[in-house]
Design an enzyme around this catalytic site. Sequence first.
Site, PDB file in Angstrom:
ATOM      1  N   ASP A 139      55.057  47.126  46.719  1.00  0.00           N
ATOM      2  CA  ASP A 139      54.244  47.721  45.652  1.00  0.00           C
ATOM      3  C   ASP A 139      52.933  48.208  46.260  1.00  0.00           C
ATOM      4  O   ASP A 139      52.805  48.339  47.468  1.00  0.00           O
ATOM      5  CB  ASP A 139      54.007  46.693  44.539  1.00  0.00           C
ATOM      6  CG  ASP A 139      53.432  45.383  45.093  1.00  0.00           C
ATOM      7  OD1 ASP A 139      52.994  45.367  46.260  1.00  0.00           O
ATOM      8  OD2 ASP A 139      53.424  44.391  44.350  1.00  0.00           O
ATOM      9  N   ASP A 140      51.954  48.465  45.426  1.00  0.00           N
ATOM     10  CA  ASP A 140      50.707  49.020  45.945  1.00  0.00           C
ATOM     11  C   ASP A 140      49.679  47.954  46.274  1.00  0.00           C
ATOM     12  O   ASP A 140      48.478  48.183  46.150  1.00  0.00           O
ATOM     13  CB  ASP A 140      50.133  50.009  44.925  1.00  0.00           C
ATOM     14  CG  ASP A 140      51.013  51.236  44.826  1.00  0.00           C
ATOM     15  OD1 ASP A 140      51.616  51.602  45.845  1.00  0.00           O
ATOM     16  OD2 ASP A 140      51.110  51.807  43.734  1.00  0.00           O
TER      17      ASP A 140
END
Length: 644
Positions: A514-515
Amino acid sequence: MDTLRNCSSRGQYDELYRESVTEPEKFWSKLAKDFVWSADWSDSVSAFNFNTDVGKVDVSWFAGGKTNIAWNCIERNIERGCGEQVALIWEGNDVGEEGTKTYSELQADVNRLANWLKSVGVAKGDAVVLYLPMIMELPIAMLACARIGAVHSVVFAGFSSEALAQRLLGSAAKVVLTCSAVMRGSKHINLKAVVDEACDSSAEKGHKIEHCLCFMNERLDVEGFLTTSRDEHWQQAVHAQSMECTTEWVDAEHPLFMLYTSGSTGSPKGVLHTTGGYMVYAGATCASVFNMQQGDIFWCTADCGWITGHTYVTYGPLLNGAASVVFEGVPTHPDAGRCWQIVDKYNVKAFYTAPTAIRALQRYGNDFVLKHQRLSLKILGTVGEPINPEAWQWYSEIVGGGRCPIVDTWWQTETGGHMITPLPFAIEQKPGSATLPFFGVQPVLLNDAGEELTGEAEGYLCFKKPWPSMFRTLFSDHKRYEEAYFSMFKGYYFSGDGAKRDSDGYYWITGRVDDVINVSGHRIGTAEVESALVTHQECTEAAVVGIDHAIKGQSIYAFVTLREGCVLTEATKKALVNCVRTVIGPFAAPDTIQWAPGLPKTRSGKIMRRILRKIASREEDSLGDISTLADPSVVDALVKERSQ
Ligand code: 6R9
């Protein structure tokens, strides 16, 4: 616990692991019985639902049982005759600053502080915020909360006043515990000033902090640190309290603590852990992974502001009757030999740190290590990010002298304790692999379609079954808990990490999918840094990505778009970095800031960070498919801009 400590062959691990997953109730109740409970749990040890289609996501362990983790950390050891044994060893920032507390002394300090908390109205279930450096008062404060059933929320003392204010509001705490000031390396940090600002900011938003207990750091000359009517002098206030305090026996599912962590979107999430399962798991992983025995000297270098400090500085070691080293300083102060000097000074048996620290120390050369004996070391551990094989080898050969197994432990704030990890004397290690699951843990790798992959494979690292120290919710936001962790793959907890499984069944963590950026083992959300950057009046838009960094693992690279007519001068860059330092804290500061005439976005306006990562890493030759971009020409413009 002795069964875990004695597990010293692969055959024994396989056998115990099989039992832990086929008969989890039997396996975990046996371990739980090592602890003191005032009431037994009901017949079923655990219950859970991971699938929102079936109902609310819900996990419980040892429901119906009643216990107290502070009792199990303190009185349980005293009753075994270990009252005079050392529980905490404090090593200050500067060489020569030191102190210890025996289990009996710890009991007195915890009780006095617990009584003070009660005297200002803190009751069972209330949140208390701790904003403290690595002094013994930090674990003491955690235990004092646990003693009376209050819920601690430790905020890492490197967070800014704004970040602290956000957490004060989020936890609805009325009481904050802090310290006048502290030295970290050669830096003087006025913690009390940060707390004052945070309390004021929280008051402006309608939430009043009623009491601030401030520890006077007598080593530093901080005059006038009691500034407001809510302030009290820690030593004086606590000294006046009784050393006896009634223990609050709480339900196994009573909240023990919340700890904020970063996710890929939105504000930090208040991960909530409960008492019984967390206790059993913290105790069991320490006994197993660090082979921890009563009287051992254990050193985990993490700050108690992070989950690693919660489980492996405070709770796990004390639950095993060990002595835990609380280190206030940094590994390179006064020089890069500090850790090994401390290892020799206290005869540390197991040492646990992050790969970023190992890489940083490796850079200073072997002499700093070799001039210390390190003969007491038996086990070396790492946590927080993937460890590269070169750092692993150096840790093993130079630090461990080729004698110490390396335990590369994969886990998360959310998991509460180790999940995938070698057992030091039972599982053969491979540099860079976290190896095999801990007892009771059943990892699965899923593909994009959510199908379980078998054999050698690479996919999303998920878990289908709960383990005792799993987080139960996000503080006052159960919906977000379900959405962030259980909606991507129905029926599974999704960790946010990717992993590979090799032909021996070993797991190799490939990092966040994910980020979330991992800088020096600290989890930092891209969204948090971006919203900090746009607090600068000239900045209209920002996108940040993580790029490889030789020491820190990853560093933050920010793309910013400024208002029409504004220029990204060196001064503006500095001001932008300062925005991040102010909103989050210095550890989240971007290393690079690049002007972005535009950002690569999909037609629906979503920033494609994958492309920005390639540009920032100078890998624009392998951009992949950019046809979904609303305006593909921004890519060339960004590459051109980077080279200037
Ligand atoms: C304990 C802790 C969790 C994230 C996790 C993963 C990374 C942690 C790791 C590791 C590879 C290891 N991570 N240990 N990656 N190998 N041994 O660090 O908790 O701060 O919540 O971070 O850290 O990406 O998802 P937390």
